[in-house]
Design a protein around this motif. Structure first.
Motif, PDB file in Angstrom:
ATOM      1  N   GLU A 246      54.416  52.504   8.345  1.00 11.47           N
ATOM      2  CA  GLU A 246      55.879  52.448   8.256  1.00 11.47           C
ATOM      3  C   GLU A 246      56.517  52.926   9.560  1.00 11.47           C
ATOM      4  O   GLU A 246      57.505  52.338  10.029  1.00 11.47           O
ATOM      5  CB  GLU A 246      56.381  53.310   7.101  1.00 11.47           C
ATOM      6  CG  GLU A 246      56.104  52.734   5.735  1.00 11.47           C
ATOM      7  CD  GLU A 246      56.411  53.701   4.603  1.00 11.47           C
ATOM      8  OE1 GLU A 246      56.645  53.214   3.482  1.00 11.47           O
ATOM      9  OE2 GLU A 246      56.410  54.939   4.824  1.00 11.47           O
TER      10      GLU A 246
ATOM     11  N   ILE B 121      47.542  46.957  11.573  1.00  4.81           N
ATOM     12  CA  ILE B 121      48.300  46.692  12.795  1.00  4.81           C
ATOM     13  C   ILE B 121      47.329  46.850  13.964  1.00  4.81           C
ATOM     14  O   ILE B 121      46.680  47.880  14.092  1.00  4.81           O
ATOM     15  CB  ILE B 121      49.476  47.674  12.924  1.00  4.81           C
ATOM     16  CG1 ILE B 121      50.399  47.555  11.698  1.00  4.81           C
ATOM     17  CG2 ILE B 121      50.248  47.420  14.210  1.00  4.81           C
ATOM     18  CD1 ILE B 121      51.444  48.646  11.597  1.00  4.81           C
TER      19      ILE B 121
ATOM     20  N   ARG C 159      56.053  50.162  12.175  1.00  4.26           N
ATOM     21  CA  ARG C 159      56.960  49.027  11.900  1.00  4.26           C
ATOM     22  C   ARG C 159      58.409  49.375  12.230  1.00  4.26           C
ATOM     23  O   ARG C 159      59.140  48.561  12.793  1.00  4.26           O
ATOM     24  CB  ARG C 159      56.840  48.603  10.436  1.00  4.26           C
ATOM     25  CG  ARG C 159      55.556  47.881  10.134  1.00  4.26           C
ATOM     26  CD  ARG C 159      55.530  47.360   8.685  1.00  4.26           C
ATOM     27  NE  ARG C 159      54.179  47.027   8.330  1.00  4.26           N
ATOM     28  CZ  ARG C 159      53.390  47.773   7.557  1.00  4.26           C
ATOM     29  NH1 ARG C 159      53.829  48.897   7.037  1.00  4.26           N
ATOM     30  NH2 ARG C 159      52.159  47.387   7.293  1.00  4.26           N
ATOM     31  N   TYR C 160      58.846  50.590  11.880  1.00  2.00           N
ATOM     32  CA  TYR C 160      60.205  51.030  12.162  1.00  2.00           C
ATOM     33  C   TYR C 160      60.485  51.009  13.665  1.00  2.00           C
ATOM     34  O   TYR C 160      61.497  50.455  14.121  1.00  2.00           O
ATOM     35  CB  TYR C 160      60.412  52.439  11.592  1.00  2.00           C
ATOM     36  CG  TYR C 160      61.697  53.095  12.018  1.00  2.00           C
ATOM     37  CD1 TYR C 160      62.916  52.738  11.445  1.00  2.00           C
ATOM     38  CD2 TYR C 160      61.705  54.081  13.010  1.00  2.00           C
ATOM     39  CE1 TYR C 160      64.094  53.340  11.846  1.00  2.00           C
ATOM     40  CE2 TYR C 160      62.880  54.691  13.408  1.00  2.00           C
ATOM     41  CZ  TYR C 160      64.074  54.315  12.826  1.00  2.00           C
ATOM     42  OH  TYR C 160      65.247  54.908  13.227  1.00  2.00           O
TER      43      TYR C 160
ATOM     44  N   ARG D 297      57.355  42.173  17.750  1.00  2.28           N
ATOM     45  CA  ARG D 297      56.910  41.513  16.521  1.00  2.28           C
ATOM     46  C   ARG D 297      55.487  41.960  16.219  1.00  2.28           C
ATOM     47  O   ARG D 297      54.634  41.991  17.104  1.00  2.28           O
ATOM     48  CB  ARG D 297      56.946  39.997  16.689  1.00  2.28           C
ATOM     49  CG  ARG D 297      56.604  39.261  15.431  1.00  2.28           C
ATOM     50  CD  ARG D 297      56.689  37.736  15.648  1.00  2.28           C
ATOM     51  NE  ARG D 297      56.041  37.051  14.566  1.00  2.28           N
ATOM     52  CZ  ARG D 297      54.735  36.854  14.451  1.00  2.28           C
ATOM     53  NH1 ARG D 297      53.925  37.272  15.391  1.00  2.28           N
ATOM     54  NH2 ARG D 297      54.226  36.212  13.422  1.00  2.28           N
ATOM     55  N   ILE D 298      55.237  42.294  14.960  1.00  2.00           N
ATOM     56  CA  ILE D 298      53.907  42.725  14.559  1.00  2.00           C
ATOM     57  C   ILE D 298      53.240  41.613  13.761  1.00  2.00           C
ATOM     58  O   ILE D 298      53.712  41.248  12.690  1.00  2.00           O
ATOM     59  CB  ILE D 298      53.948  44.006  13.706  1.00  2.00           C
ATOM     60  CG1 ILE D 298      54.514  45.169  14.517  1.00  2.00           C
ATOM     61  CG2 ILE D 298      52.563  44.351  13.184  1.00  2.00           C
ATOM     62  CD1 ILE D 298      54.652  46.461  13.735  1.00  2.00           C
TER      63      ILE D 298
ATOM     64  N   GLU E 137      50.203  41.289  11.790  1.00  2.00           N
ATOM     65  CA  GLU E 137      49.154  42.144  11.247  1.00  2.00           C
ATOM     66  C   GLU E 137      47.883  41.348  10.992  1.00  2.00           C
ATOM     67  O   GLU E 137      47.924  40.182  10.653  1.00  2.00           O
ATOM     68  CB  GLU E 137      49.661  42.814   9.967  1.00  2.00           C
ATOM     69  CG  GLU E 137      50.853  43.708  10.269  1.00  2.00           C
ATOM     70  CD  GLU E 137      51.283  44.564   9.104  1.00  2.00           C
ATOM     71  OE1 GLU E 137      50.434  44.942   8.302  1.00  2.00           O
ATOM     72  OE2 GLU E 137      52.473  44.855   9.024  1.00  2.00           O
TER      73      GLU E 137
END
Length: 107
Positions: free
Chosen positions: A87, A8, A90-91, A99-100, A102
């Motif tokens: 995690e 990320i 993202r959470y 929006r990620i 990666e």
């Protein structure tokens, strides 16, 4: 042979942290009350009768003066919910509507 891992981007990690209220996240686990510019409550990491768990929403960190636990919103989720760092990011990104995308990195 190189192993490819997804990472990320740092600017996304920072944007998620900036758009997340630490008080809101901690309040899902700990009952907090305002005390000056901070919030205090009973520490979720050890048993106590007098609140020593402090949350500074402005600066984005928590600290317990009883057991010494401290950190950011990411550390809090990792310690209380068992999330990995990705995690946790993202959470919170999903909650913040970020929006990620990666990036692939070779190891």
């Amino acid at each position: 042979m190189a192993v490819t891992a997804l990472s990320i981007p740092d600017h996304i990690i920072e944007a998620v942290r900036e758009r997340t209220s630490l008080v809101d996240v901690v309040s899902e686990t700990v009952s907090l009350r305002r005390s000056g510019k901070n919030f205090v409550g009973l520490c979720p990491f050890h048993s106590e009768k007098t609140p020593s768990f402090n949350v500074n929403d402005e600066e984005g960190f928590f600290r317990c003066f009883g057991c010494g636990e401290k950190g950011t919103v990411y550390n809090f989720l990792m310690k209380t919910r068992g999330y990995t760092f990705p995690e946790a990011v993202r959470y919170l990104a999903a909650k913040a509507g970020i929006r990620i995308a990666e990036e692939s990195s070779e190891r």
